[in-house]
Design an enzyme around this catalytic site. Structure first.
Site, mmCIF file in Angstrom:
data_model
loop_
_atom_site.group_PDB
_atom_site.id
_atom_site.type_symbol
_atom_site.label_atom_id
_atom_site.label_comp_id
_atom_site.label_asym_id
_atom_site.label_seq_id
_atom_site.Cartn_x
_atom_site.Cartn_y
_atom_site.Cartn_z
ATOM 1 N N HIS A 1 1.007 -1.126 0.182
ATOM 2 C CA HIS A 1 0.042 0.060 0.117
ATOM 3 C C HIS A 1 0.993 1.374 -0.019
ATOM 4 O O HIS A 1 1.944 1.327 0.438
ATOM 5 C CB HIS A 1 -0.906 -0.057 1.204
ATOM 6 N N ASP B 1 -7.854 -5.256 -0.456
ATOM 7 C CA ASP B 1 -8.374 -6.227 -1.687
ATOM 8 C C ASP B 1 -8.056 -7.581 -1.207
ATOM 9 O O ASP B 1 -8.578 -8.487 -2.115
ATOM 10 C CB ASP B 1 -7.636 -5.534 -3.090
HETATM 11 N N1 ACO Z 1 4.151 -7.272 -4.939
HETATM 12 C C1 ACO Z 1 5.565 -7.523 -4.891
HETATM 13 N N2 ACO Z 1 6.205 -6.184 -4.808
HETATM 14 C C2 ACO Z 1 5.772 -5.285 -4.207
HETATM 15 C C3 ACO Z 1 4.329 -5.267 -4.020
HETATM 16 C C4 ACO Z 1 3.395 -6.586 -4.248
HETATM 17 N N3 ACO Z 1 2.158 -6.406 -4.372
HETATM 18 N N4 ACO Z 1 3.772 -3.826 -3.783
HETATM 19 C C5 ACO Z 1 5.123 -3.127 -3.688
HETATM 20 N N5 ACO Z 1 5.927 -4.114 -3.883
HETATM 21 C C6 ACO Z 1 7.364 -3.733 -3.984
HETATM 22 C C7 ACO Z 1 8.169 -3.223 -5.484
HETATM 23 O O1 ACO Z 1 8.363 -4.039 -6.187
HETATM 24 C C8 ACO Z 1 8.775 -2.123 -4.838
HETATM 25 O O2 ACO Z 1 10.097 -3.012 -4.600
HETATM 26 P P1 ACO Z 1 11.637 -2.568 -4.831
HETATM 27 O O3 ACO Z 1 11.795 -1.054 -4.100
HETATM 28 O O4 ACO Z 1 12.514 -3.644 -4.727
HETATM 29 O O5 ACO Z 1 11.770 -2.259 -6.284
HETATM 30 C C9 ACO Z 1 8.656 -1.444 -3.593
HETATM 31 O O6 ACO Z 1 7.776 -2.450 -3.078
HETATM 32 C C10 ACO Z 1 7.696 -0.412 -3.813
HETATM 33 O O7 ACO Z 1 6.832 -0.726 -4.550
HETATM 34 P P2 ACO Z 1 6.042 0.533 -5.389
HETATM 35 O O8 ACO Z 1 5.126 -0.019 -6.597
HETATM 36 O O9 ACO Z 1 6.871 1.614 -5.994
HETATM 37 O O10 ACO Z 1 4.885 1.104 -4.309
HETATM 38 P P3 ACO Z 1 3.901 2.102 -4.394
HETATM 39 O O11 ACO Z 1 3.600 2.798 -3.287
HETATM 40 O O12 ACO Z 1 3.867 2.885 -5.878
HETATM 41 O O13 ACO Z 1 2.525 1.313 -4.819
HETATM 42 C C11 ACO Z 1 0.704 -0.389 -4.676
HETATM 43 C C12 ACO Z 1 1.622 0.856 -3.902
HETATM 44 C C13 ACO Z 1 0.441 0.188 -6.141
HETATM 45 C C14 ACO Z 1 -0.712 -0.747 -3.786
HETATM 46 C C15 ACO Z 1 1.551 -1.611 -4.959
HETATM 47 O O14 ACO Z 1 1.801 -2.145 -3.427
HETATM 48 C C16 ACO Z 1 1.031 -2.767 -5.689
HETATM 49 O O15 ACO Z 1 1.258 -2.474 -6.791
HETATM 50 N N6 ACO Z 1 0.330 -3.528 -4.862
HETATM 51 C C17 ACO Z 1 -0.260 -4.670 -5.635
HETATM 52 C C18 ACO Z 1 -1.651 -4.220 -6.397
HETATM 53 C C19 ACO Z 1 -2.722 -4.057 -5.194
HETATM 54 O O16 ACO Z 1 -2.862 -4.611 -4.193
HETATM 55 N N7 ACO Z 1 -3.423 -2.974 -5.479
HETATM 56 C C20 ACO Z 1 -4.436 -2.425 -4.254
HETATM 57 C C21 ACO Z 1 -3.979 -1.228 -3.298
HETATM 58 S S1 ACO Z 1 -5.060 -1.052 -2.086
HETATM 59 C C22 ACO Z 1 -6.522 -0.334 -3.125
HETATM 60 O O17 ACO Z 1 -6.344 0.608 -3.973
HETATM 61 C C23 ACO Z 1 -7.824 -0.659 -2.824
#
Ligand code: ACO
Length: 375
Positions: free
Chosen positions: A259, A310
């Site tokens: 998140h 989710d």
């Molecule tokens: N799976 C694997 N790695 C992840 C995940 C994940 N679900 N989420 C974050 N990471 C990792 C990234 O790869 C990154 O790692 P790194 O620094 O080694 O490259 C680090 O954590 C930061 O990730 P970002 O994508 O830059 O984080 P951001 O804050 O932009 O994204 C998000 C947040 C979009 C929710 C992300 O965690 C994600 O894509 N999760 C999966 C999709 C999801 O569940 N979305 C629902 C969110 S809640 C909602 O909207 C209701």
């Protein structure tokens, strides 16, 4: 020039008295009420009233509000015709986005900035979104819609519309709690797009259409559908470790994990987890929750990331027998309460959103040649 905050991380875009998302402590508050207390003591309609009117309703206010919402359960016949004629394999979120946009065509009252009219429109959008989702779902399955009822709560009525039968009190309360938990959430992406749209002094239908289009994406509300697809793909508890390891190695995301704001557990997740555990036990299919628990455990160990809203809502909806592609529309049904309240709040103290961009293109180019002489 200041460095761009990629994805606007950490940027405060506006003031709001609607919801507080405390990412460090894992707390979610709607207008001063902790989400745990709202789940323990209220229904979704009370939470809608709270978001829209700023206080919890008393009995008389609640009865009038519920009756008003129920009376708004109708959709223009042209929109119904569209729902019947939409391609059966269309995504329900695409259909919902188009239908909500169409609702604007049949509201000929103009006066986009009239507060009273917008309050009325806000409620009627909230009352119509479940109908639109259910009408399309029934139509794509060659079924008529059962007659609209005014004696059922929002949660019970939606379950009734998609199944044709009055749901059990347990199923109703499960969906009601899910609705409460999803009703508002600070400046999340879809709410932000609703506020950006209305801030141009566009209209509320356009704002909610923008929000629906934004919620659909797999990084936002679309993740709940992704969770079920992932669990189906894994298939068995003993395949979880290898599956997650493979995903992490390929730098792919695990849906329902992570998140932007919560650095600790999403406070909505434990409620949904508890319901998912109970429901899967009743169904005699505990493997779904066991697989989920293992995924969450590995992701915490390996990446320090927690499950988000989710992650468990997917198993809850699945256990209620709801088709996977209606999970995100259900999110939209409940978040419409927050979107519309946020739109009204934005209009009350409006200023156009107009951030800057950090331009990274060239500052100059050779003189422009006639088009036929260019490379
Ligand atoms: N799976 C694997 N790695 C992840 C995940 C994940 N679900 N989420 C974050 N990471 C990792 C990234 O790869 C990154 O790692 P790194 O620094 O080694 O490259 C680090 O954590 C930061 O990730 P970002 O994508 O830059 O984080 P951001 O804050 O932009 O994204 C998000 C947040 C979009 C929710 C992300 O965690 C994600 O894509 N999760 C999966 C999709 C999801 O569940 N979305 C629902 C969110 S809640 C909602 O909207 C209701």
């Amino acid at each position: 020039m200041a460095v761009a905050a990629k994805g606007l991380e950490g940027i405060i875009a506006n003031e709001s008295s609607l919801s507080l998302v405390d990412g460090a402590e894992g707390i979610l508050i709607y207008r001063g009420y902790h989400i745990d207390d709202l789940v323990a003591h209220t229904t979704f309609e009370e939470v809608m009233f709270l978001l829209h009117r700023g206080k919890l309703p008393n009995r008389a206010e609640f009865d009038a509000f519920k009756a008003d919402l129920a009376a708004k359960r109708e959709v223009p016949e042209q929109v119904i015709a569209f729902l019947k004629s939409a391609p059966k394999d269309a995504g329900p979120m695409d259909v919902l986005r188009t239908a909500v946009s169409m609702l604007g065509l049949f509201d000929t009252r103009g006066e986009n900035q009239n507060r009273d009219l917008n309050e009325e429109r806000a409620l009627s959008i909230c009352a119509r979104i479940p109908l639109i989702v259910a009408y399309f779902h029934r139509a794509r399955n060659g079924l008529d819609l059962p007659p609209v009822r005014t004696d059922l709560s929002e949660a019970a009525h939606f379950l009734y519309l998609i199944t044709g039968e009055k749901p059990t009190p347990e199923a109703t309360r499960t969906l009601d709690v899910a609705y409460i938990l999803h009703a508002d959430h600070g400046m999340n992406a879809s709410t932000f797009s609703a506020r950006v749209t209305i801030a141009t002094l566009s209209d509320i239908y356009s704002a909610i259409t923008s929000a629906i289009g934004t919620l659909k994406g797999p990084l936002h509300g679309g993740a709940n559908e992704g969770v079920i697809h992932m669990l189906e793909e894994i298939g068995d508890e003993d395949k979880v470790d290898a599956y997650v390891a493979g995903k992490l190695e390929r730098k792919e995301k695990i849906m329902g994990i992570g998140h932007r704001v919560y650095k600790v557990l999403d406070p909505r997740a434990p409620h949904l987890r508890k319901m998912a555990v109970e429901l899967t036990k009743q169904l005699g299919e505990p493997k779904w929750i066991k697989m989920s628990e293992r995924i969450a455990e590995i992701m915490f160990e390996k990446k320090g990331l927690n499950a988000n809203v989710d992650f468990y809502s997917a198993t809850v909806y699945y256990s209620l027998g709801i088709p996977t592609d209606l999970f995100t529309p259900i999110f939209a049904i409940s978040r419409a309460a927050g979107w519309t309240a946020q739109v009204l709040e934005q209009l009350d103290d409006n200023r156009l959103y107009r951030p800057l961009t950090d331009y990274t293109g060239p500052m100059e180019q050779p003189p422009i040649k006639p088009i036929d002489e260019r490379d």
